[in-house]
Design an enzyme around this catalytic site. Structure first.
Site, PDB file in Angstrom:
ATOM      1  N   ASN A 207       0.841  -1.189   0.000  1.00 13.12           N
ATOM      2  CA  ASN A 207       0.000   0.000   0.000  1.00 13.12           C
ATOM      3  C   ASN A 207       0.882   1.246   0.000  1.00 13.12           C
ATOM      4  O   ASN A 207       2.109   1.144  -0.055  1.00 13.12           O
ATOM      5  CB  ASN A 207      -0.954  -0.002   1.204  1.00 13.12           C
ATOM      6  CG  ASN A 207      -0.207  -0.138   2.523  1.00 13.12           C
ATOM      7  OD1 ASN A 207       0.545   0.741   2.916  1.00 13.12           O
ATOM      8  ND2 ASN A 207      -0.422  -1.264   3.207  1.00 13.12           N
ATOM      9  N   ASP A 276      -4.456  -6.174   4.506  1.00 14.05           N
ATOM     10  CA  ASP A 276      -5.518  -7.037   5.015  1.00 14.05           C
ATOM     11  C   ASP A 276      -5.446  -8.441   4.418  1.00 14.05           C
ATOM     12  O   ASP A 276      -5.872  -9.409   5.049  1.00 14.05           O
ATOM     13  CB  ASP A 276      -6.886  -6.426   4.697  1.00 14.05           C
ATOM     14  CG  ASP A 276      -7.122  -5.129   5.454  1.00 14.05           C
ATOM     15  OD1 ASP A 276      -6.670  -5.032   6.602  1.00 14.05           O
ATOM     16  OD2 ASP A 276      -7.760  -4.222   4.891  1.00 14.05           O
TER      17      ASP A 276
END
Length: 396
Positions: A207, A276
């Site tokens: 990310n 995640d």
């Protein structure tokens, strides 16, 4: 302690760095007033410093800006710190010998604040016996010199005499104003940066987290006396001095590192943006492209923050939530579900907010239902506010 800083600007090419320093100081929440010599005004106009500091700029002892005060006396009393940047050979010589023939040298004598000199001059001037004698004289009187690293100068020479960079001066100023050590004897765990989930030896899922927020909090917590453990994913950030540092890559590695030290911590500030999901299968060799679509199966990573909340005993637990919509709603939900004491929520869809930026705009949500909105400001200023509330929660 108030954070009032006088910046004295003398006439050298490094004046432009003084403007950068004033800008950074104001962004960090300091109150700044600028004094300029006549020579300095040949390089940068007073209007530049007025715009950056949001204050009037003093350029002459004989032009009183306010009729109800003697400016050079009142400004001297106002200051908590006086930084002369750049400090030329001329202003160093005047100060060393008590000569007050311009606004800057006069205010030097009128102020009782600590004075720092940031020399900037040609290497031959810097090493001249008279300049060195003046510098040693001032040092013996208790004044401080911030000398830059040797390097290329405006004239083309290479050597000593370059001015210290504004960000380094700013760090020294931060240290000066952090007098107390409220976290002395406390252990704080901070996670920072992204995690990387490998697909094959050359591809991965990650990310946009830069690590700037977490590293900034870690640096400030050390200065405030904490024993800081910083567990970080891959970043380009400089490791803060004094932290116990552990580099990890994946969410699983971060989870294991956090579990190993959690029991001994007084507070945890989980800034890291943990992936995640991870590939269900990591390929041992590079996947070769073919003529068909490639489907990638993902599985859930461990929820580190949920585990911390479920196993919390005496620890203060702070989480972060980077959202792009309904930020407060999702933040409150995360605060309750993960048993947090405080969550820092930001909407990363806004300009100049969140990943990669040096600024942030956040809302602090507390367990008791209260909240505090922080307008767009430097991440350093946000770090100060977060640690202020951690101190209150720890009752230190």
């Amino acid at each position: 302690m108030k954070k009032n800083i006088l910046v004295g600007v003398s006439g050298g090419i490094a004046c432009f760095k003084a403007a950068a320093l004033v800008s950074k100081l104001v962004q960090e929440g300091y109150s700044v007033r600028v004094i300029m010599t006549e020579g300095a005004q040949k390089f940068v106009t007073p209007l530049t410093f007025q715009a950056l500091s949001k204050e009037a700029v003093m350029t002459s002892v004989f032009e009183e800006m306010y009729p109800n005060e003697i400016s050079h006396i009142d400004w001297g009393k106002w200051a908590n710190l006086f930084v002369i940047v750049p400090a030329t050979a001329s202003i160093i010589g005047k100060c060393a010998n008590g000569i007050a023939d311009d606004v800057l040298s006069t205010l030097f004598l009128a102020s009782h604040a600590p004075v720092w000199f940031c020399p900037a001059m040609n290497r031959k001037m810097f090493m001249h016996p008279m300049v060195q004698t003046n510098m040693k004289k001032l040092e013996q009187l208790g004044y401080r010199f911030l000398n830059g690293q040797p390097g290329r100068q405006a004239c083309g020479d290479i050597g000593s005499g370059r001015m210290m960079e504004p960000k380094q001066i700013l760090a020294q100023i931060h240290d000066f104003f952090v007098k107390d050590k409220p976290f002395l004897g406390k252990k704080i765990l901070i996670t920072a940066g992204p995690t990387v989930e490998r697909i094959d030896p050359v591809r991965y899922i990650t990310n946009d987290s830069s690590g700037k927020m977490g590293y900034g909090i870690a640096q400030l917590a050390v200065k405030q006396g904490a024993e800081v453990t910083l567990i970080s994913g891959p970043t380009n950030c400089e490791i803060p001095e004094g932290v116990i540092f552990q580099r990890v890559e994946s969410a699983e590695q971060m989870f294991q590192a956090v579990q190993a030290v959690y029991a001994s911590m007084d507070a945890v500030i989980k800034v890291a943006a943990v992936s995640d999901y991870r590939p269900a299968k990591q390929l041992p060799e590079k996947h070769k492209k073919g003529n068909k679509h490639w489907s990638l199966e993902l599985e859930r990573n461990p929820d580190i923050l949920s585990w911390l909340g479920a196993h919390k005993k005496h620890q203060i637990l702070v989480g972060f939530a980077a959202e792009t919509q309904n930020a407060i709603h999702y933040g409150r939900k995360k605060l309750q579900e993960k048993n947090l004491d405080l969550i820092v929520v930001n909407d990363v869809s806004k300009p100049n907010v969140g990943f990669h930026y040096d600024t942030n705009e956040v809302v602090l949500l507390f367990k008791d239902g209260t909240e505090e909105a922080l307008p767009l400001q430097s991440k350093q200023a946000v770090a100060e506010k977060i640690l202020f509330h951690v101190r209150k929660l720890l009752e230190v």
